[in-house]
Design a protein around this motif. Structure first.
Motif, mmCIF file in Angstrom:
data_model
loop_
_atom_site.group_PDB
_atom_site.id
_atom_site.type_symbol
_atom_site.label_atom_id
_atom_site.label_comp_id
_atom_site.label_asym_id
_atom_site.label_seq_id
_atom_site.Cartn_x
_atom_site.Cartn_y
_atom_site.Cartn_z
ATOM 1 N N GLY A 303 0.814 -1.207 0.000
ATOM 2 C CA GLY A 303 0.000 0.000 0.000
ATOM 3 C C GLY A 303 0.849 1.259 0.000
ATOM 4 N N ALA A 306 2.426 1.702 -3.400
ATOM 5 C CA ALA A 306 1.410 2.189 -4.345
ATOM 6 C C ALA A 306 1.184 3.689 -4.169
ATOM 7 C CB ALA A 306 0.101 1.430 -4.143
ATOM 8 N N GLU A 307 1.132 4.137 -2.924
ATOM 9 C CA GLU A 307 0.939 5.563 -2.657
ATOM 10 C C GLU A 307 2.134 6.379 -3.127
ATOM 11 O OE1 GLU A 307 0.104 8.615 1.115
ATOM 12 O OE2 GLU A 307 0.120 6.450 1.431
ATOM 13 N N TYR A 311 -0.494 5.766 -7.231
ATOM 14 C CA TYR A 311 -1.632 4.952 -7.658
ATOM 15 C C TYR A 311 -2.819 5.269 -6.760
ATOM 16 C CZ TYR A 311 0.909 1.998 -10.968
ATOM 17 O OH TYR A 311 1.616 1.539 -12.060
ATOM 18 N N SER A 312 -4.012 5.228 -7.311
ATOM 19 C CA SER A 312 -5.206 5.556 -6.539
ATOM 20 C C SER A 312 -5.471 4.536 -5.446
ATOM 21 C CB SER A 312 -6.423 5.663 -7.462
ATOM 22 O OG SER A 312 -6.618 4.444 -8.184
ATOM 23 N N GLU A 313 -5.068 3.297 -5.689
ATOM 24 C CA GLU A 313 -5.238 2.238 -4.688
ATOM 25 C C GLU A 313 -4.236 1.130 -4.941
ATOM 26 O OE1 GLU A 313 -8.958 0.003 -6.952
ATOM 27 O OE2 GLU A 313 -9.362 1.360 -5.275
ATOM 28 N N ALA A 314 -3.992 0.333 -3.912
ATOM 29 C CA ALA A 314 -2.974 -0.715 -3.997
ATOM 30 C C ALA A 314 -3.291 -1.735 -5.085
ATOM 31 C CB ALA A 314 -2.833 -1.409 -2.647
ATOM 32 N N SER A 315 -4.582 -2.062 -5.244
ATOM 33 C CA SER A 315 -4.963 -3.082 -6.228
ATOM 34 C C SER A 315 -4.597 -2.639 -7.651
ATOM 35 C CB SER A 315 -6.460 -3.369 -6.136
ATOM 36 O OG SER A 315 -7.223 -2.195 -6.355
#
Length: 341
Positions: A303, A306-307, A311-315
């Protein structure tokens, strides 16, 4: 650099700054340390944190306030990959949370915890008050954290007097070194515990390090040099990649990047097309290169990575990484530790 090698990087930073202090105050000791470094290099022996801390403890006996002088010399680029991630944090609160992981990589002495009350958040090191080396450990903790706070997280604020540093021992004879390093903040000695306190009202403030200074962290070859993902970069791809990465991927559109180069979006598209490139491809390659370094060289969770990559979210990051490398980020990380996985 992989997870096992990361603390060697921080160890080298500590030894480099230690050598600078010795050269300034005890030249003969600096010469002795340099000889030891040359001998270790000749034997292909690396420098880990344990060895670096051993040297620092040894020279602490001869140089009052050694850790204060050492961390005063620490620069933004010394924080390397972890500094890049902390600087990408959305707030002071997140930066402090990530800084715990950074400091865990730079000392074997103790761990810190964050304790939040109504008005203040306290950064508390696991240092026993009755430890024979309590002053040494406290100076290492306070000066090390101070460097990270001032260089990246907080900067120099007009209300620095609200930042409180408590020390669980009497003011030492070289207390002026404390006042000089921790200039503007509140120092208190003979306290029940060594800790750092900052107002909770600061926690939602943005990280102080400006995007224009992120390049100081990128000057470290951990992240970006003349290639991305093993591929040689053209000049335009390198320069565009530097803009994208230094902005923590917040500048990833043609208008944003064109503005940085003082050209029109149309001109930027022309230059890219002439090289057979697209901005989307450059951004993706840069993201995946930084992602691979973070997975190999840090213990940050998916997470947080990703941040950092915006990215908007980890997925969304996981899907993108899997399409690019054909394995998941977790599998990639495990593969670096065990090539037979």
């Amino acid at each position: 650099m992989n997870l096992r090698e990361q603390n060697h990087y921080f160890a080298k930073v500590i030894v480099q700054r230690l050598t600078e202090v010795l050269e300034s105050e005890r030249p003969s000791m600096a010469s002795s340390l340099k000889r030891q470094l040359i001998e270790r290099a000749a034997k292909s022996e690396g420098i880990d944190l344990i060895q670096a801390e051993h040297w620092a403890r040894h020279y602490y006996k001869f140089i009052p306030g050694l850790y204060l002088k050492l961390y005063e010399r620490v620069t933004v680029q010394d924080f390397g990959l972890y500094g890049y991630v902390v600087a990408a944090s959305s707030s002071v609160r997140m930066g402090l949370t990530l800084s715990q992981q950074f400091l865990a990589m730079t000392t074997t002495y103790y761990e810190e915890s964050l304790v939040e009350a109504s008005d203040y958040l306290s950064i508390v090191p696991g240092i026993a008050v009755n430890d024979d080396a309590v002053q040494l450990l406290s100076e290492d903790f306070a000066a090390g954290y101070w460097a990270l706070l001032i260089r990246i997280i907080l900067g120099q604020r007009a209300d620095m007097d609200k930042l409180v540093l408590d020390f669980c021992y009497p003011a030492p004879r070289y207390v002026e070194l404390y006042r000089a390093l921790f200039s503007g903040c509140t120092l208190r000695f003979n306290q029940p515990q060594t800790l750092i306190k900052l107002p909770t009202s600061w926690l939602n403030d943005p990280i102080s390090l400006e995007h224009s200074n992120i390049e100081l962290l990128l000057s470290n070859p951990l992240i970006l040099n003349d290639s991305l993902d093993g591929n040689k970069l053209t000049d335009i791809e390198r320069r565009v990649s530097e803009v994208v990465i230094s902005s923590h991927f917040t500048k990833s559109t043609v208008p944003d990047v064109a503005y940085e180069f003082s050209v029109t979006p149309r001109q930027l598209r022309f230059y890219l097309q002439r090289e057979g490139l697209s901005l989307r491809e450059i951004v993706l390659r840069a993201r995946m290169t930084v992602a691979s370094q973070l997975l190999k060289s840090t213990e940050l969770d998916i997470g947080t990575i990703a941040e950092t990559l915006n990215y908007s979210e980890a997925s969304a990051f996981v899907r993108s990484f899997k399409r690019y490398y054909a394995i998941s980020p977790l599998q990639y990380r495990l593969q670096q530790l065990d090539p037979f996985i």
